[in-house]
Design a protein around this motif. Structure first.
Motif, PDB file in Angstrom:
ATOM      1  N   LYS A  21       0.876  -1.175   0.000  1.00 20.39           N
ATOM      2  CA  LYS A  21       0.000   0.000   0.000  1.00 20.39           C
ATOM      3  C   LYS A  21       0.909   1.220   0.000  1.00 20.39           C
ATOM      4  CE  LYS A  21      -2.655  -0.546   3.573  1.00 20.39           C
ATOM      5  NZ  LYS A  21      -3.729  -0.535   4.569  1.00 20.39           N
ATOM      6  N   SER A  48       1.095   5.715  -0.392  1.00 17.30           N
ATOM      7  CA  SER A  48       0.492   7.042  -0.511  1.00 17.30           C
ATOM      8  C   SER A  48       1.618   8.074  -0.477  1.00 17.30           C
ATOM      9  CB  SER A  48      -0.513   7.298   0.611  1.00 17.30           C
ATOM     10  OG  SER A  48       0.129   7.275   1.861  1.00 17.30           O
ATOM     11  N   GLU A  94      -3.566   9.437  -2.862  1.00 18.96           N
ATOM     12  CA  GLU A  94      -4.156   8.753  -1.722  1.00 18.96           C
ATOM     13  C   GLU A  94      -3.719   7.297  -1.791  1.00 18.96           C
ATOM     14  OE1 GLU A  94      -5.791  10.192   0.793  1.00 18.96           O
ATOM     15  OE2 GLU A  94      -5.324  12.054  -0.240  1.00 18.96           O
ATOM     16  N   THR A  95      -4.154   6.497  -0.873  1.00 15.25           N
ATOM     17  CA  THR A  95      -3.728   5.101  -0.813  1.00 15.25           C
ATOM     18  C   THR A  95      -3.978   4.387  -2.132  1.00 15.25           C
ATOM     19  OG1 THR A  95      -4.197   5.074   1.529  1.00 15.25           O
ATOM     20  CG2 THR A  95      -3.959   2.946   0.452  1.00 15.25           C
ATOM     21  N   THR A 108       0.056  -4.792   2.343  1.00 14.01           N
ATOM     22  CA  THR A 108      -1.343  -4.956   1.952  1.00 14.01           C
ATOM     23  C   THR A 108      -1.983  -5.958   2.887  1.00 14.01           C
ATOM     24  OG1 THR A 108      -0.728  -6.672   0.380  1.00 14.01           O
ATOM     25  CG2 THR A 108      -0.950  -4.446  -0.494  1.00 14.01           C
TER      26      THR A 108
END
Length: 147
Positions: free
Chosen positions: A21, A23, A42-43, A135
């Motif tokens: 993940k 950002s 964003e993510t 993740t």
């Protein structure tokens, strides 16, 4: 009896080559040679592949990644110009994993630098920061249905 803390091995390529993940937050906008602006994300998903290519999710940015084991650091480069003279350099410190000795985690937010030429201190300008986390692992489903 003395307690000796177990030294974790340096991070390995195989521990990093997966989907994360990701950002980022840009402190100031960066314009590419084509005229598009690199902004905050964003993510989203970041994929570090075994062949050293890096992909940033929906933005379709493609770059290269490198592990610096001596510094326990991940570096990624995303070019802004076709002549490779200007690029974004992402740097993040790595820590040892919580559960497995060979796993890694990102200890703190990484930094994004705009680099013109060689990555020497006077050629680097801080333009943002980024965050990387694992993740979520999908929860296995078990069917109790008898056929």
């Amino acid at each position: 009896m003395a307690f000796v803390e177990d030294e974790s091995p340096p991070p390995s390529d195989t521990a990093l080559a997966r989907t994360w993940k990701f950002s980022r937050r840009m402190i100031e906008p960066v314009v590419t040679e084509a005229g598009s602006t690199v902004g905050s994300l964003e993510t989203t998903q970041m994929e570090l592949r075994g062949d050293r290519t890096a992909f940033l999710g929906k933005s379709s940015e493609t770059g290269v990644w490198n592990l610096v084991p001596e510094k326990r650091m991940l570096e990624m480069e995303f070019e802004l110009n076709e002549d490779e003279s200007t690029y974004l350099l992402y740097q993040a410190k790595l820590g040892k994993g919580r559960y497995y000795r060979s796993s890694v985690r990102f200890e703190e937010d990484g930094k994004i630098f705009l680099v013109k030429g060689l990555p020497l201190p006077w050629n680097k300008k801080l333009v943002g920061n980024f965050r990387v986390s694992p993740t979520a692992t999908p929860v296995p489903t078990v069917s109790m249905k008898v056929s």
